[in-house]
Design an enzyme around this catalytic site. Structure first.
Site, PDB file in Angstrom:
ATOM      1  CG  LEU A  40      -1.951  -1.181   1.224  1.00  0.00           C
ATOM      2  CD1 LEU A  40      -2.891  -1.062   2.414  1.00  0.00           C
ATOM      3  CD2 LEU A  40      -2.762  -1.306  -0.072  1.00  0.00           C
ATOM      4  CB  THR A  41       3.546   2.437  -2.296  1.00  0.00           C
ATOM      5  OG1 THR A  41       2.897   2.219  -3.558  1.00  0.00           O
ATOM      6  CG2 THR A  41       4.472   1.272  -1.974  1.00  0.00           C
ATOM      7  CB  ILE A  65       8.240  -7.397  -2.482  1.00  0.00           C
ATOM      8  CG1 ILE A  65       8.481  -6.090  -3.255  1.00  0.00           C
ATOM      9  CG2 ILE A  65       6.839  -7.929  -2.688  1.00  0.00           C
ATOM     10  CD1 ILE A  65       8.423  -6.267  -4.773  1.00  0.00           C
ATOM     11  CB  THR A 135       7.006  -2.661 -18.950  1.00  0.00           C
ATOM     12  OG1 THR A 135       6.820  -1.581 -19.851  1.00  0.00           O
ATOM     13  CG2 THR A 135       8.436  -2.609 -18.440  1.00  0.00           C
ATOM     14  CD  GLU A 137       8.132   2.520 -20.159  1.00  0.00           C
ATOM     15  OE1 GLU A 137       9.168   2.958 -19.646  1.00  0.00           O
ATOM     16  OE2 GLU A 137       7.032   3.088 -20.061  1.00  0.00           O
ATOM     17  CB  SER A 161      12.658   0.752 -19.038  1.00  0.00           C
ATOM     18  OG  SER A 161      13.578   1.755 -19.355  1.00  0.00           O
ATOM     19  NE  ARG A 224       5.304   5.964 -24.028  1.00  0.00           N
ATOM     20  CZ  ARG A 224       6.373   6.535 -24.593  1.00  0.00           C
ATOM     21  NH1 ARG A 224       6.517   6.541 -25.905  1.00  0.00           N
ATOM     22  NH2 ARG A 224       7.307   7.089 -23.841  1.00  0.00           N
ATOM     23  N   PRO A 292      13.515  13.646 -19.653  1.00  0.00           N
ATOM     24  CG  PRO A 292      14.912  14.163 -17.861  1.00  0.00           C
ATOM     25  CD  PRO A 292      13.473  14.034 -18.234  1.00  0.00           C
ATOM     26  CG  HIS A 294       9.831  11.297 -23.753  1.00  0.00           C
ATOM     27  ND1 HIS A 294       9.045  12.414 -23.780  1.00  0.00           N
ATOM     28  CD2 HIS A 294       8.980  10.250 -23.749  1.00  0.00           C
ATOM     29  CE1 HIS A 294       7.776  12.067 -23.782  1.00  0.00           C
ATOM     30  NE2 HIS A 294       7.714  10.748 -23.774  1.00  0.00           N
ATOM     31  CE1 TYR A 351       3.585  17.059 -15.640  1.00  0.00           C
ATOM     32  CE2 TYR A 351       2.915  16.332 -13.452  1.00  0.00           C
ATOM     33  CZ  TYR A 351       3.145  16.066 -14.796  1.00  0.00           C
ATOM     34  OH  TYR A 351       2.943  14.803 -15.287  1.00  0.00           O
TER      35      TYR A 351
HETATM   36  P1  NAD Z   1       0.844   0.653  -9.829  1.00  0.00           P
HETATM   37  O1  NAD Z   1       1.930   1.618  -9.492  1.00  0.00           O
HETATM   38  O2  NAD Z   1      -0.535   1.147 -10.056  1.00  0.00           O
HETATM   39  O3  NAD Z   1       0.746  -0.442  -8.673  1.00  0.00           O
HETATM   40  C1  NAD Z   1       1.890  -1.003  -8.065  1.00  0.00           C
HETATM   41  C2  NAD Z   1       1.423  -1.721  -6.799  1.00  0.00           C
HETATM   42  O4  NAD Z   1       2.584  -2.316  -6.194  1.00  0.00           O
HETATM   43  C3  NAD Z   1       0.802  -0.789  -5.765  1.00  0.00           C
HETATM   44  O5  NAD Z   1      -0.375  -1.370  -5.234  1.00  0.00           O
HETATM   45  C4  NAD Z   1       1.869  -0.667  -4.681  1.00  0.00           C
HETATM   46  O6  NAD Z   1       1.350  -0.456  -3.385  1.00  0.00           O
HETATM   47  C5  NAD Z   1       2.568  -2.028  -4.793  1.00  0.00           C
HETATM   48  N1  NAD Z   1       3.946  -1.972  -4.313  1.00  0.00           N
HETATM   49  C6  NAD Z   1       4.899  -1.056  -4.664  1.00  0.00           C
HETATM   50  N2  NAD Z   1       6.025  -1.302  -3.964  1.00  0.00           N
HETATM   51  C7  NAD Z   1       5.787  -2.392  -3.192  1.00  0.00           C
HETATM   52  C8  NAD Z   1       6.570  -3.125  -2.249  1.00  0.00           C
HETATM   53  N3  NAD Z   1       7.831  -2.759  -1.959  1.00  0.00           N
HETATM   54  N4  NAD Z   1       6.024  -4.207  -1.660  1.00  0.00           N
HETATM   55  C9  NAD Z   1       4.754  -4.576  -1.939  1.00  0.00           C
HETATM   56  N5  NAD Z   1       3.950  -3.895  -2.789  1.00  0.00           N
HETATM   57  C10 NAD Z   1       4.466  -2.818  -3.409  1.00  0.00           C
HETATM   58  O7  NAD Z   1       1.391  -0.175 -11.073  1.00  0.00           O
HETATM   59  P2  NAD Z   1       0.616  -0.744 -12.346  1.00  0.00           P
HETATM   60  O8  NAD Z   1       0.553   0.296 -13.377  1.00  0.00           O
HETATM   61  O9  NAD Z   1      -0.610  -1.438 -11.892  1.00  0.00           O
HETATM   62  O10 NAD Z   1       1.691  -1.829 -12.827  1.00  0.00           O
HETATM   63  C11 NAD Z   1       1.695  -3.136 -12.271  1.00  0.00           C
HETATM   64  C12 NAD Z   1       2.804  -3.934 -12.916  1.00  0.00           C
HETATM   65  O11 NAD Z   1       2.607  -3.990 -14.323  1.00  0.00           O
HETATM   66  C13 NAD Z   1       4.203  -3.349 -12.707  1.00  0.00           C
HETATM   67  O12 NAD Z   1       5.099  -4.406 -12.520  1.00  0.00           O
HETATM   68  C14 NAD Z   1       4.481  -2.611 -14.010  1.00  0.00           C
HETATM   69  O13 NAD Z   1       5.865  -2.570 -14.269  1.00  0.00           O
HETATM   70  C15 NAD Z   1       3.755  -3.500 -14.993  1.00  0.00           C
HETATM   71  N6  NAD Z   1       3.262  -2.829 -16.230  1.00  0.00           N
HETATM   72  C16 NAD Z   1       2.503  -1.692 -16.141  1.00  0.00           C
HETATM   73  C17 NAD Z   1       1.989  -1.126 -17.306  1.00  0.00           C
HETATM   74  C18 NAD Z   1       1.138   0.129 -17.273  1.00  0.00           C
HETATM   75  O14 NAD Z   1       0.835   0.666 -18.348  1.00  0.00           O
HETATM   76  N7  NAD Z   1       0.711   0.600 -16.116  1.00  0.00           N
HETATM   77  C19 NAD Z   1       2.264  -1.714 -18.551  1.00  0.00           C
HETATM   78  C20 NAD Z   1       3.055  -2.862 -18.593  1.00  0.00           C
HETATM   79  C21 NAD Z   1       3.533  -3.432 -17.411  1.00  0.00           C
HETATM   80  O1  DAU Z   2       4.702   0.934 -21.916  1.00  0.00           O
HETATM   81  C1  DAU Z   2       4.342   0.415 -20.671  1.00  0.00           C
HETATM   82  C2  DAU Z   2       4.608   1.454 -19.606  1.00  0.00           C
HETATM   83  O2  DAU Z   2       3.642   2.484 -19.781  1.00  0.00           O
HETATM   84  C3  DAU Z   2       4.545   0.894 -18.191  1.00  0.00           C
HETATM   85  O3  DAU Z   2       5.570  -0.048 -18.017  1.00  0.00           O
HETATM   86  C4  DAU Z   2       4.688   2.008 -17.151  1.00  0.00           C
HETATM   87  O4  DAU Z   2       4.502   1.487 -15.855  1.00  0.00           O
HETATM   88  C5  DAU Z   2       3.626   3.059 -17.427  1.00  0.00           C
HETATM   89  O5  DAU Z   2       3.810   4.131 -16.537  1.00  0.00           O
HETATM   90  C6  DAU Z   2       3.689   3.549 -18.873  1.00  0.00           C
HETATM   91  O6  DAU Z   2       4.889   4.347 -19.105  1.00  0.00           O
HETATM   92  P1  DAU Z   2       4.849   5.715 -19.955  1.00  0.00           P
HETATM   93  O7  DAU Z   2       5.988   6.522 -19.545  1.00  0.00           O
HETATM   94  O8  DAU Z   2       4.662   5.449 -21.397  1.00  0.00           O
HETATM   95  O9  DAU Z   2       3.434   6.300 -19.390  1.00  0.00           O
HETATM   96  P2  DAU Z   2       3.014   7.782 -18.923  1.00  0.00           P
HETATM   97  O10 DAU Z   2       1.546   7.744 -18.708  1.00  0.00           O
HETATM   98  O11 DAU Z   2       3.880   8.298 -17.841  1.00  0.00           O
HETATM   99  O12 DAU Z   2       3.303   8.651 -20.230  1.00  0.00           O
HETATM  100  C7  DAU Z   2       2.699   8.349 -21.468  1.00  0.00           C
HETATM  101  C8  DAU Z   2       3.258   9.324 -22.502  1.00  0.00           C
HETATM  102  O13 DAU Z   2       2.777  10.655 -22.193  1.00  0.00           O
HETATM  103  C9  DAU Z   2       4.766   9.436 -22.495  1.00  0.00           C
HETATM  104  O14 DAU Z   2       5.215   9.678 -23.827  1.00  0.00           O
HETATM  105  C10 DAU Z   2       5.063  10.672 -21.645  1.00  0.00           C
HETATM  106  C11 DAU Z   2       3.858  11.567 -21.937  1.00  0.00           C
HETATM  107  N1  DAU Z   2       3.438  12.436 -20.812  1.00  0.00           N
HETATM  108  C12 DAU Z   2       3.244  11.892 -19.597  1.00  0.00           C
HETATM  109  C13 DAU Z   2       2.841  12.667 -18.532  1.00  0.00           C
HETATM  110  C14 DAU Z   2       2.656  12.065 -17.158  1.00  0.00           C
HETATM  111  C15 DAU Z   2       3.197  13.796 -21.062  1.00  0.00           C
HETATM  112  O15 DAU Z   2       3.334  14.275 -22.205  1.00  0.00           O
HETATM  113  N2  DAU Z   2       2.785  14.560 -20.005  1.00  0.00           N
HETATM  114  C16 DAU Z   2       2.622  14.062 -18.741  1.00  0.00           C
HETATM  115  O16 DAU Z   2       2.267  14.845 -17.828  1.00  0.00           O
END
Ligand code: NAD
Ligand code: DAU
Length: 352
Positions: A40-41, A65, A135, A137, A161, A224, A292, A294, A351
């Site tokens: 629950l971060t 973890i 991911t 990434e 990543s 994306r 940075p 990106h 921001y």
């Molecule tokens: P999120 O940040 O919404 O959730 C992460 C969860 O992990 C949270 O509930 C947090 O409390 C828990 N957590 C963090 N640190 C922890 C610790 N030390 N011990 C136990 N729990 C902990 O993330 P998400 O977007 O749901 O992503 C979940 C997984 O999927 C990640 O591994 C991420 O890399 C992967 N992923 C995400 C996306 C995306 O677009 N969001 C895409 C591809 C893969």
């Molecule tokens: O591709 C999978 C990944 O997608 C996951 O592994 C990551 O956990 C998840 O956060 C996501 O990463 P991105 O960096 O692609 O997602 P984000 O929503 O942060 O940004 C999406 C795009 O939008 C990216 O090109 C950066 C841009 N962006 C993001 C934010 C937060 C902006 O232009 N403005 C913003 O304020």
């Protein structure tokens, strides 16, 4: 005598994707015991799971973890059969300001789980599985054309990543060295209900509601490949049940959008939903300093998931986006709760 239930440890189940995976498994598989382990971060939220928290086959464990001893003790106590590992630090921008936190949770945390699984299962790997959620990434960035396949070499560019790539390598290495049964899936950008509003889509939805600037990094032409989170949860279900040992699978939406085009679409839909005149929300679009390192473009070839497991996305982007916007508009309380306090500090720092 009643057969003992299969025990599945899902880490990060209170987060965005994890909560959809936990819900799907708890509802669909009453024959499994689901253990949701989450620290629950700031990103974890038990509100995401209110509808299933009293189900008999659902258990919550508040554990870090990074605490190897606690993880070992849990494996000894519950003797989990399988693991679906989602817990991670997941936001690229935060990894740029605090890379070490990402090494700790994403690398060391994964190692703690791998060690506990190996030590608990080593005498009998039958029906055991360490399923690691990763991911796209890790593959770095694409140019104008081409898609990431499972054969694309790893080339991570951000501390986030790099930490995910490192954890993928360790999972694979445990498979080779200790024969630990594993699957890895690498997915593209998810969107949908319950996503923390640090990520692009919910951040923009929240800012449109609040009439705040929509920060577009750089020229806005970064691309994306977006996937509805429930389609990802279904893909995870399929890979978990029918994926082959020691295989990796790419999951993606076949749905590429430049950030600026996506934000313009969001503005159009939100104008209608909020009864604003056409073009009003788009006035909030503000170009800001680039991220940075990106990555220019991500796009996934999900052919292996389709051919081997029969998976493909079921929701169009227009449908998914509308459902997502409706969810945020209907859940103002959720949004208010997660954007109060610490979120504001993060937002001002990121921001300003
Ligand atoms: P999120 O940040 O919404 O959730 C992460 C969860 O992990 C949270 O509930 C947090 O409390 C828990 N957590 C963090 N640190 C922890 C610790 N030390 N011990 C136990 N729990 C902990 O993330 P998400 O977007 O749901 O992503 C979940 C997984 O999927 C990640 O591994 C991420 O890399 C992967 N992923 C995400 C996306 C995306 O677009 N969001 C895409 C591809 C893969
Ligand atoms: O591709 C999978 C990944 O997608 C996951 O592994 C990551 O956990 C998840 O956060 C996501 O990463 P991105 O960096 O692609 O997602 P984000 O929503 O942060 O940004 C999406 C795009 O939008 C990216 O090109 C950066 C841009 N962006 C993001 C934010 C937060 C902006 O232009 N403005 C913003 O304020």
């Amino acid at each position: 005598m009643e057969k003992s239930k299969i025990k599945i440890l899902i880490t990060g189940g209170a987060g965005f994707i994890g909560s959809h995976v936990v819900r799907l498994f708890v509802n669909k598989y009453p024959e499994y015991e689901i253990f949701n382990l989450d620290l629950l971060t700031y990103a974890g939220n038990l509100e995401n799971l209110r509808d299933i928290e009293h189900h008999e086959n659902y258990h919550f464990l508040k554990v870090d973890i990074n605490d190897g001893q606690a993880i070992n003790d849990l494996f000894r106590k519950y003797k989990f059969d399988k693991v679906i590992h989602l817990a991670a630090e997941s936001h690229v921008d935060r990894s740029i300001t605090d890379p070490l936190a990402f090494v700790k949770t994403n690398v060391i945390g994964t190692m703690n789980l791998l060690n506990a699984a190996k030590d608990t299962w080593k005498d009998d790997y039958d029906n055991k599985l360490f399923y690691h959620i990763s991911t796209d990434e890790v593959y770095g960035t694409l140019g104008e054309t081409g898609l990431f396949t499972e054969e694309t070499p790893y080339d991570p560019n951000s501390p986030y990543s790099a930490s995910k790539a490192s954890s993928d390598h360790f999972v694979r290495a445990y498979g080779e060295t200790y024969d630990l049964p594993f699957i890895i899936t690498n997915c593209s950008n998810n969107y949908g209900p319950n996503q923390f509003p640090e990520k692009l889509i919910p951040l923009c939805i929240n800012n449109i509601i609040e009439n705040k600037a929509l920060p577009v990094y750089g020229d806005g032409k970064y691309t994306r490949d977006w996937l509805y989170v429930i389609d990802h949860a279904v893909a995870i279900d399929m890979a978990f049940h029918n994926g082959s040992n020691k295989e990796t699978y790419n999951i993606g939406g076949l749905n590429e959008w430049q950030n600026i085009e996506l934000i313009q679409l969001l503005c159009e839909v939100m104008d209608k939903k909020l009864d604003r005149s056409a073009g009003e929300s788009a006035k909030l679009i503000t170009y800001v300093k680039d991220r940075p390192g990106h990555d220019k473009r991500y796009a996934i070839d999900a052919g292996k998931m389709n051919k081997d497991l029969g998976w493909k996305p079921s929701v169009t982007f227009e449908e998914g986006l509308e459902e997502t916007i409706d969810w945020y508009l209907d859940n103002e309380e959720w949004l208010k709760n997660v954007t109060s306090g610490r979120y504001q500090e993060y937002y001002d720092k990121q921001y300003s």
